[in-house]
Scaffold this motif. Sequence first.
Motif: not given
Length: 756
Positions: A316-327, A330-341
């Motif tokens: 259950n990754p974090p959703y982000g509540e503050r401005l600037g959380d986007e980066a 995004l990279y957290l989800y990308q890292n997760l995808g890379e590790r899965l692969r």
Amino acid sequence: MSDRFELFLTCPKGLEGLLIEEAVGLGLEEAREHTSAVRGMATMETAYRLCLWSRLANRVLLVLKRFPMKDAEDLYHGVLDIEWQDHMLNDGTLAVEFSGHGSGIDNTHFGALKVKDAIVDKLRTPQGDRPSIDKLNPDLRIHLRLDRGEAILSLDLSGHSLHQRGYRLQQGAAPLKENLAAAILIRSGWPRIAAEGGALADPMCGVGTFLVEAAMIAADMAPNLRREQWGFTAWLGHVPALWKKLHEEATERCAAGLAKPPLWIRGYEADPRLIQPGRNNVERAGLSEWIKIYQGEVGTFEPRPDQNQKGLVICNPPYGERLGDEASLLYLYQNLGERLRQACLNWEAAVFTGAPELGKRMGIRSHKQYSFWNGALPCKLLLIKVTPDQFVTGERRTPEQRQVEREQAQVEVAADDVAPGKYEKYNKNGNPIKPAPVVVEQPRLSEGGQMFANRLQKNLKALGKWVKREGIDCYRVYDADMPEYSMAIDLYQDWVHVQEYAAPKSIDPEKASARMFDALAAIPQALNIDKSRVVVKRRERQSGTKQYERQAAQGKFVEVNEGGVKLLVNLTDYLDTGLFLDHRPMRMRIQKEAAGKRFLNLYCYTATASVHAAKGGARSTTSVDLSKTYLDWARRNLSLNGFSDKNRLEQGDVMAWLDACRDEYDLIFIDPPTFSNSKRMEGIFDVQRDQVQLIDLAMARLAPGGVLYFSNNFRKFSLEENLTERYAVEEITAQTIDPDFARNGKIHRAWKITAR
């Protein structure tokens, strides 16, 4: 009382379908779905079993009576008509919960009060004994639900909500409720995977809720086996012998389940503060032999105990509540995808997210999605089969190529994942041959992301010769060149600083967010920068000193070089970094002209211009600013370059300081804010209104033959004509714009002012 009862099982929104399957499996008959509830008929044994074994319900409500209701009097008499002496003692404790409105009841507190009055009046004795109210731990908790003119009066058998299993006394900032976590596990196929002996890993486990719920399912442990207080404990209709029998059966099943070889269940958590609370929760649940929790980032979690083990990765990754959380997200989800692969080929994965757009950025397609609610937040559960044909990569492959990859994936594992003694091939000397590591390609950028990456690379190439010739390691590489990607991107050596300009209200927020994610995905690839070194902020219309307000508190400074001086920048804590890149030419001009001169830097910020003046051989520098924070930063900049003597730092309101000053200066630089209303200054400063007074005060301190440089970034600024009548004024804006800001000629305006 009857042998069969009507039951209402309440649950979080979205779990109704799962709950009805579970409840029917536990013996509920004539079951029907309602919003956030399931209704049916059951014996007392089934009601107890639901309390003990339901992993999904919030409450088990036993309906005492249904009756039509037109007004408050109907409510009172309908409740009064119950034989309450069959349910509780005259001096017992009571709590009432009321839901719904209508029939003259528009206030739930008033409705609950009428229910309480009827029960108390029914049980009041001639001696004055009567039930009292205990909202926390009552003998009986009564629910009345008003639904389209019908009152449904129920006894809460569960007491406290069934999601409170009792093991999670310590929790993180935004934990999933236990029954929602169980529902996600069930939807993800964990009961099937566990029955096959599969493993489970949570790379963002927090305090371990998924881990504990998964282990309880695998070990056949009733979720509420350890609960001591129930809503029926003091109920006069309670059948202790029946409850004891069911509880003993559940205890035996749990003991048999825990006696089996434990499944491989592992959690990984980046925040060291959550490790011990998570382990404590596991220990309270009695599952320390089944669950292990380690500290580790997403990119380092190791889900593969050996090359043949398969299982489920759930998080259950974090959703982000503050401005600037986007980066970072995004990279957290990308890292997760890379590790899965990389490490989880042929596993299954389940990602529960409140930001489905981010789920698309993992580089793996989900084959199924389910909608859930986490409180009031709509969420998606993305189910993924980690196989090469589901990977979204930069290379398009034919169906035949995908089939070959699928066959290879059955035997290929990363070299580091192979346990000793598990090699399948040996050379002629009998030594094991490690299989080649699985090659994981970069996720393919979207069409817009690729366009954006192309523009970044084009800009980078165009600036390359100039950057190398000038020895510049901090510069702007993009500034809203493409209107739909509205941001500024600056390079600070091997860091990227991104300022997202707030989208106009006319732009669909979802489209703006998708474009931002496209850009953030492209930046590391296009600039060849590690994702962990991308910092994102959002720049909106500012007023006063808001642009200087602290955004974070990491206190991390990076040393950069410019024109032979070293300067400290902070990329995370403030909207600006401590170095205005567009003023680079002005600082270099000051350095060249400062030799032997007395230099005055007004509104000095972090005094970067003063450092350049000192480097150029200034006789002295004086830097004035209202902020102690920035003057401390200025002191560090000067000290970093070995400049301490003859470099004064003055804290104060510039206008008041100038008015009191009697010294003379040969070179003055003024770069005022557009607007300031700091509590530490008298009145309000407005650069358009106050420019004449400011420049007059500064010119009064200018020595004969001296030069004053005046600059500001207010787009609508207009220099007052009477200044040009009294002083020699030359606009030098074009000479103070370097190639990296050539695309934005309005970044600032600058003038050279001397005495006539």
